[in-house]
Design a protein around this motif. Structure first.
Motif, PDB file in Angstrom:
ATOM      1  N   UNK A 179       0.822  -1.206   0.000  1.00 27.72           N
ATOM      2  CA  UNK A 179       0.000   0.000   0.000  1.00 27.72           C
ATOM      3  C   UNK A 179       0.862   1.265   0.000  1.00 27.72           C
ATOM      4  N   UNK A 180       2.178   1.113   0.049  1.00 27.09           N
ATOM      5  CA  UNK A 180       3.089   2.251   0.048  1.00 27.09           C
ATOM      6  C   UNK A 180       3.683   2.473  -1.342  1.00 27.09           C
ATOM      7  N   UNK A 181       3.241   3.489  -2.073  1.00 23.22           N
ATOM      8  CA  UNK A 181       3.888   3.795  -3.354  1.00 23.22           C
ATOM      9  C   UNK A 181       5.376   4.082  -3.203  1.00 23.22           C
ATOM     10  N   UNK A 182       5.760   4.623  -2.055  1.00 22.85           N
ATOM     11  CA  UNK A 182       7.176   4.960  -1.856  1.00 22.85           C
ATOM     12  C   UNK A 182       8.054   3.719  -1.912  1.00 22.85           C
ATOM     13  N   UNK A 183       7.664   2.665  -1.179  1.00 23.27           N
ATOM     14  CA  UNK A 183       8.515   1.480  -1.164  1.00 23.27           C
ATOM     15  C   UNK A 183       8.491   0.783  -2.524  1.00 23.27           C
ATOM     16  N   UNK A 184       7.369   0.893  -3.261  1.00 23.26           N
ATOM     17  CA  UNK A 184       7.320   0.307  -4.595  1.00 23.26           C
ATOM     18  C   UNK A 184       8.210   1.084  -5.571  1.00 23.26           C
ATOM     19  N   UNK A 185       8.299   2.399  -5.417  1.00 16.63           N
ATOM     20  CA  UNK A 185       9.224   3.179  -6.250  1.00 16.63           C
ATOM     21  C   UNK A 185      10.659   2.758  -5.956  1.00 16.63           C
ATOM     22  N   UNK A 186      10.964   2.527  -4.690  1.00 13.75           N
ATOM     23  CA  UNK A 186      12.284   2.034  -4.313  1.00 13.75           C
ATOM     24  C   UNK A 186      12.535   0.680  -4.949  1.00 13.75           C
ATOM     25  N   UNK A 187      11.527  -0.214  -4.884  1.00 20.65           N
ATOM     26  CA  UNK A 187      11.675  -1.546  -5.466  1.00 20.65           C
ATOM     27  C   UNK A 187      11.902  -1.474  -6.962  1.00 20.65           C
ATOM     28  N   UNK A 188      11.215  -0.563  -7.627  1.00 20.53           N
ATOM     29  CA  UNK A 188      11.386  -0.453  -9.078  1.00 20.53           C
ATOM     30  C   UNK A 188      12.822  -0.066  -9.434  1.00 20.53           C
ATOM     31  N   UNK A 189      13.377   0.868  -8.684  1.00 16.55           N
ATOM     32  CA  UNK A 189      14.776   1.248  -8.934  1.00 16.55           C
ATOM     33  C   UNK A 189      15.701   0.061  -8.695  1.00 16.55           C
ATOM     34  N   UNK A 190      15.432  -0.698  -7.637  1.00 15.25           N
ATOM     35  CA  UNK A 190      16.254  -1.868  -7.336  1.00 15.25           C
ATOM     36  C   UNK A 190      16.144  -2.907  -8.446  1.00 15.25           C
ATOM     37  N   UNK A 191      14.930  -3.208  -8.899  1.00 14.96           N
ATOM     38  CA  UNK A 191      14.747  -4.236  -9.928  1.00 14.96           C
ATOM     39  C   UNK A 191      15.424  -3.824 -11.231  1.00 14.96           C
ATOM     40  N   UNK A 192      15.401  -2.536 -11.545  1.00 16.32           N
ATOM     41  CA  UNK A 192      16.117  -2.060 -12.730  1.00 16.32           C
ATOM     42  C   UNK A 192      17.613  -2.274 -12.570  1.00 16.32           C
ATOM     43  N   UNK A 193      18.130  -1.960 -11.390  1.00 17.94           N
ATOM     44  CA  UNK A 193      19.556  -2.148 -11.121  1.00 17.94           C
ATOM     45  C   UNK A 193      19.954  -3.613 -11.257  1.00 17.94           C
ATOM     46  N   UNK A 194      19.081  -4.511 -10.792  1.00 20.83           N
ATOM     47  CA  UNK A 194      19.377  -5.947 -10.813  1.00 20.83           C
ATOM     48  C   UNK A 194      19.073  -6.600 -12.159  1.00 20.83           C
TER      49      UNK A 194
END
Length: 288
Positions: A179-194
């Motif tokens: 329910x947190x868009x913030x943590x999902x934005x963080x996850x998206x950056x991480x998944x792109x990096x990986x």
């Protein structure tokens, strides 16, 4: 979010059909869009590839937003502490500070160094028994879902620990949700990096009121997520509605006679899934 999700989704408020206006695509990924409910006229956006299906009537406290924002603000206001946190040799920091260092490095996009700091923190915070048990649960979930073809929906994904594991090993797409868009934005950056961005989609919604149609989800996973949902109410009935297949939930329980933690969990409104017997009873009542 990927186009394959569109037929699975409905209005989380009234279960009405959605009408889509797509503004920006990246191949079959939707980057910017708006979807409107034909029944109640509620509008849900897709922003930076994240579908946001939050309803305004459910109270929620976004601790990801509060915690990371406060840490960033605190370090900006105290540059000497920030310097100490980031420049002290990692092994000289206590585990809690190693974890804060990981969060600070993530904010800067230094995911490789953040991973190292987070790994060191976990080694210092958790016992070997706990880590071995946790790994066995991750291995089990990964084995069960590795050969499927339908999308796996991961509930309350948080920092995406299980999603990252499944995205590396499963043959089907993974949907990270929180329910947190913030943590999902963080996850998206991480998944792109990986290099995992094509395997992992992102949806923001409250687990108590999901945007999925009846039986739309064949496999749902969650990694220690259920216990963090405050005042869950009929949460499991909602999950039973949308799941037509498996729910694999990694959970950690306090002993039933642990009065201190029971009182603390009840005060926070998160006691429902903190104890094994009450958890099994709630699953049974919901028809699992």
């Amino acid at each position: 979010m990927h186009e394959y999700l569109m037929p699975m989704l409905e209005c989380p408020a009234c279960h009405g059909e959605l009408s889509w206006t797509i503004e920006k695509r990246n191949k079959s990924h939707i980057e910017q869009a708006e979807t409107r409910c034909a029944s109640c006229n509620a509008v849900y956006p897709v922003q930076d590839g994240i579908g946001v299906f939050l309803t305004p009537d459910l109270p929620r406290q976004d601790l990801w937003e509060e915690g990371e924002s406060m840490l960033s603000t605190y370090l900006r206001e105290h540059p000497r502490i920030e310097q100490t946190l980031l420049e002290t040799p990692l092994e000289q920091l206590p585990p809690a500070n190693q974890f804060f260092r990981a969060l600070a490095l993530e904010e800067r996009g230094a995911f490789a160094d953040a991973k190292e700091a987070e790994s060191a923190a976990h080694a210092g915070i958790y016992t070997k028994e706990y880590q071995d048990c946790f790994k066995s649960q991750l291995d089990y979930v990964a084995k069960v879902v590795s050969s499927g073809s339908a999308p796996i929906v991961d509930l309350a994904s948080g920092r995406g620990f299980l999603v990252e594991r499944l995205a590396r090993e499963a043959t089907c797409p993974i949907v990270a949700t929180d329910f947190s868009p913030r943590v999902l934005r963080r996850d998206r950056r991480l998944f792109k990096f990986l290099g995992l961005a094509d395997q992992a989609e992102l949806l923001a919604f409250d687990a108590r009121r999901t945007p999925f149609k009846d039986g739309a989800v064949k496999t749902m996973t969650t990694n220690l997520g259920l216990a963090n949902i405050k005042k869950p109410g009929r949460l499991l009935h909602e999950l039973r509605r949308v799941i037509d297949g498996k729910l694999l939930s990694i959970m950690s329980f306090f002993p039933d006679d642990d009065a201190a933690n029971r009182a603390a969990a009840e005060k926070l409104g998160i006691s429902s899934f903190m104890f094994r017997d009450s958890t099994l009873r709630l699953f049974d009542e919901a028809g699992f």
